[in-house]
Design a protein around this motif. Sequence first.
Motif, PDB file in Angstrom:
ATOM      1  N   GLY A   6      -9.335  -3.214  -6.316  1.00 16.72           N
ATOM      2  CA  GLY A   6      -8.598  -4.544  -6.257  1.00 16.72           C
ATOM      3  C   GLY A   6      -7.404  -3.742  -7.249  1.00 16.72           C
ATOM      4  N   CYS A   7      -7.882  -3.818  -8.471  1.00 12.39           N
ATOM      5  CA  CYS A   7      -7.176  -3.167  -9.413  1.00 12.39           C
ATOM      6  C   CYS A   7      -5.468  -3.301  -9.773  1.00 12.39           C
ATOM      7  CB  CYS A   7      -7.675  -2.263 -10.804  1.00 12.39           C
ATOM      8  SG  CYS A   7      -6.233  -1.573 -11.695  1.00 12.39           S
ATOM      9  N   GLY A   8      -4.781  -2.318  -8.919  1.00 19.21           N
ATOM     10  CA  GLY A   8      -3.934  -2.161  -8.044  1.00 19.21           C
ATOM     11  C   GLY A   8      -2.658  -1.972  -8.957  1.00 19.21           C
ATOM     12  N   ALA A   9      -3.199  -1.810 -10.373  1.00 18.20           N
ATOM     13  CA  ALA A   9      -2.448  -1.137 -11.288  1.00 18.20           C
ATOM     14  C   ALA A   9      -1.247  -0.378 -11.391  1.00 18.20           C
ATOM     15  CB  ALA A   9      -3.152  -1.509 -13.148  1.00 18.20           C
ATOM     16  N   CYS A  10      -2.404   1.060 -10.728  1.00 15.81           N
ATOM     17  CA  CYS A  10      -1.554   2.084 -10.446  1.00 15.81           C
ATOM     18  C   CYS A  10      -0.942   2.314  -9.256  1.00 15.81           C
ATOM     19  CB  CYS A  10      -2.364   3.540 -10.052  1.00 15.81           C
ATOM     20  SG  CYS A  10      -3.450   3.195  -8.825  1.00 15.81           S
ATOM     21  N   VAL A  31       7.605  -3.162  -9.770  1.00 16.22           N
ATOM     22  CA  VAL A  31       7.733  -3.508  -9.117  1.00 16.22           C
ATOM     23  C   VAL A  31       6.229  -3.438  -7.839  1.00 16.22           C
ATOM     24  CG1 VAL A  31       8.846  -3.864  -6.848  1.00 16.22           C
ATOM     25  CG2 VAL A  31       9.989  -3.632  -9.049  1.00 16.22           C
ATOM     26  N   ARG A  32       5.648  -4.824  -7.059  1.00 13.13           N
ATOM     27  CA  ARG A  32       4.559  -4.405  -6.690  1.00 13.13           C
ATOM     28  C   ARG A  32       4.637  -3.303  -4.987  1.00 13.13           C
ATOM     29  NH1 ARG A  32      -0.269  -7.271  -6.371  1.00 13.13           N
ATOM     30  NH2 ARG A  32      -0.817  -7.682  -3.949  1.00 13.13           N
ATOM     31  N   CYS A  33       3.565  -2.332  -4.966  1.00 15.11           N
ATOM     32  CA  CYS A  33       4.378  -1.923  -4.111  1.00 15.11           C
ATOM     33  C   CYS A  33       3.887  -2.581  -2.772  1.00 15.11           C
ATOM     34  CB  CYS A  33       3.210   0.258  -3.518  1.00 15.11           C
ATOM     35  SG  CYS A  33       3.681   0.463  -2.122  1.00 15.11           S
ATOM     36  N   ILE A  34       5.052  -1.650  -1.253  1.00 11.48           N
ATOM     37  CA  ILE A  34       4.723  -2.970  -0.880  1.00 11.48           C
ATOM     38  C   ILE A  34       3.477  -2.661   0.268  1.00 11.48           C
ATOM     39  CG2 ILE A  34       5.943  -1.048   1.076  1.00 11.48           C
ATOM     40  CD1 ILE A  34       7.542  -3.620   2.102  1.00 11.48           C
ATOM     41  N   GLN A  35       3.168  -1.730  -0.310  1.00 15.23           N
ATOM     42  CA  GLN A  35       1.475  -0.864   0.906  1.00 15.23           C
ATOM     43  C   GLN A  35      -0.045  -1.851   0.122  1.00 15.23           C
ATOM     44  OE1 GLN A  35       1.914   0.171   3.800  1.00 15.23           O
ATOM     45  NE2 GLN A  35       3.999   0.074   3.416  1.00 15.23           N
ATOM     46  N   LEU A  36       0.680  -2.261  -0.954  1.00 16.36           N
ATOM     47  CA  LEU A  36      -0.871  -3.243  -1.477  1.00 16.36           C
ATOM     48  C   LEU A  36      -0.767  -4.615  -0.586  1.00 16.36           C
ATOM     49  CD1 LEU A  36      -2.547  -2.215  -4.320  1.00 16.36           C
ATOM     50  CD2 LEU A  36      -0.681  -3.785  -5.244  1.00 16.36           C
ATOM     51  N   ASN A  37      -2.468  -4.860  -0.431  1.00 18.10           N
ATOM     52  CA  ASN A  37      -2.120  -6.155   0.071  1.00 18.10           C
ATOM     53  C   ASN A  37      -2.612  -7.091  -1.041  1.00 18.10           C
ATOM     54  OD1 ASN A  37      -5.079  -6.016  -0.779  1.00 18.10           O
ATOM     55  ND2 ASN A  37      -5.549  -4.501   2.022  1.00 18.10           N
ATOM     56  N   GLN A  38      -3.394  -8.339  -0.569  1.00 20.88           N
ATOM     57  CA  GLN A  38      -3.363  -9.915  -1.316  1.00 20.88           C
ATOM     58  C   GLN A  38      -4.106  -9.064  -1.845  1.00 20.88           C
ATOM     59  OE1 GLN A  38      -3.277 -12.610   1.799  1.00 20.88           O
ATOM     60  NE2 GLN A  38      -1.403 -13.169   0.125  1.00 20.88           N
ATOM     61  N   ASP A  39      -5.130  -8.158  -1.638  1.00 25.48           N
ATOM     62  CA  ASP A  39      -6.516  -8.277  -2.065  1.00 25.48           C
ATOM     63  C   ASP A  39      -6.603  -6.822  -3.377  1.00 25.48           C
ATOM     64  OD1 ASP A  39      -8.034 -10.097  -0.958  1.00 25.48           O
ATOM     65  OD2 ASP A  39      -8.403  -8.842   0.384  1.00 25.48           O
ATOM     66  N   ASN A  40      -5.068  -6.549  -3.689  1.00 27.61           N
ATOM     67  CA  ASN A  40      -4.443  -4.835  -4.194  1.00 27.61           C
ATOM     68  C   ASN A  40      -5.416  -4.013  -3.600  1.00 27.61           C
ATOM     69  OD1 ASN A  40      -3.295  -6.949  -5.559  1.00 27.61           O
ATOM     70  ND2 ASN A  40      -3.960  -6.679  -7.549  1.00 27.61           N
ATOM     71  N   LEU A  41      -5.057  -3.854  -2.874  1.00 25.74           N
ATOM     72  CA  LEU A  41      -5.910  -2.406  -2.391  1.00 25.74           C
ATOM     73  C   LEU A  41      -4.871  -1.949  -0.848  1.00 25.74           C
ATOM     74  CD1 LEU A  41      -9.005  -3.966  -0.392  1.00 25.74           C
ATOM     75  CD2 LEU A  41      -8.934  -2.367  -2.413  1.00 25.74           C
ATOM     76  N   CYS A  42      -4.791  -0.772  -1.206  1.00 26.72           N
ATOM     77  CA  CYS A  42      -3.767   0.123  -0.687  1.00 26.72           C
ATOM     78  C   CYS A  42      -3.966   0.526   0.654  1.00 26.72           C
ATOM     79  CB  CYS A  42      -3.599   2.026  -1.274  1.00 26.72           C
ATOM     80  SG  CYS A  42      -2.316   2.772  -0.085  1.00 26.72           S
ATOM     81  N   GLN A  43      -2.815  -0.340   2.130  1.00 20.67           N
ATOM     82  CA  GLN A  43      -2.479   0.026   2.737  1.00 20.67           C
ATOM     83  C   GLN A  43      -3.017   1.103   3.393  1.00 20.67           C
ATOM     84  OE1 GLN A  43      -1.394  -4.332   4.688  1.00 20.67           O
ATOM     85  NE2 GLN A  43      -0.290  -3.376   2.770  1.00 20.67           N
TER      86      GLN A  43
END
Length: 82
Positions: A6-10, A31-43
């Motif tokens: 759930g970090c999502g920094a990368c 810019v937040r990657c479009i593939q990063l979900n609300q829980d900061n997990l890569c889809q």
Amino acid sequence: MECRLGCGACCIAPSISSPIPGMPNGKPAGVRCIQLNQDNLCQLFGKPERPAVCSQFQADIEICGQTSTQAIAIITELEIVT
């Protein structure tokens, strides 16, 4: 070091020049990657369409710090100096 779930920094701080599904021109730094979900997990995690640069990233204390906030700050600084 293991990634902090759930970090999502990368997926937020660095620029990514390779195409990402939904972002054909990659993404700019901060810019937040479009593939990063609300829980900061890569889809795209584990899927073949995930960009190689993302799959090859290795969590490291020097890059990720002790917290997600530190990771954003460190990766942002690296973006500025490179």
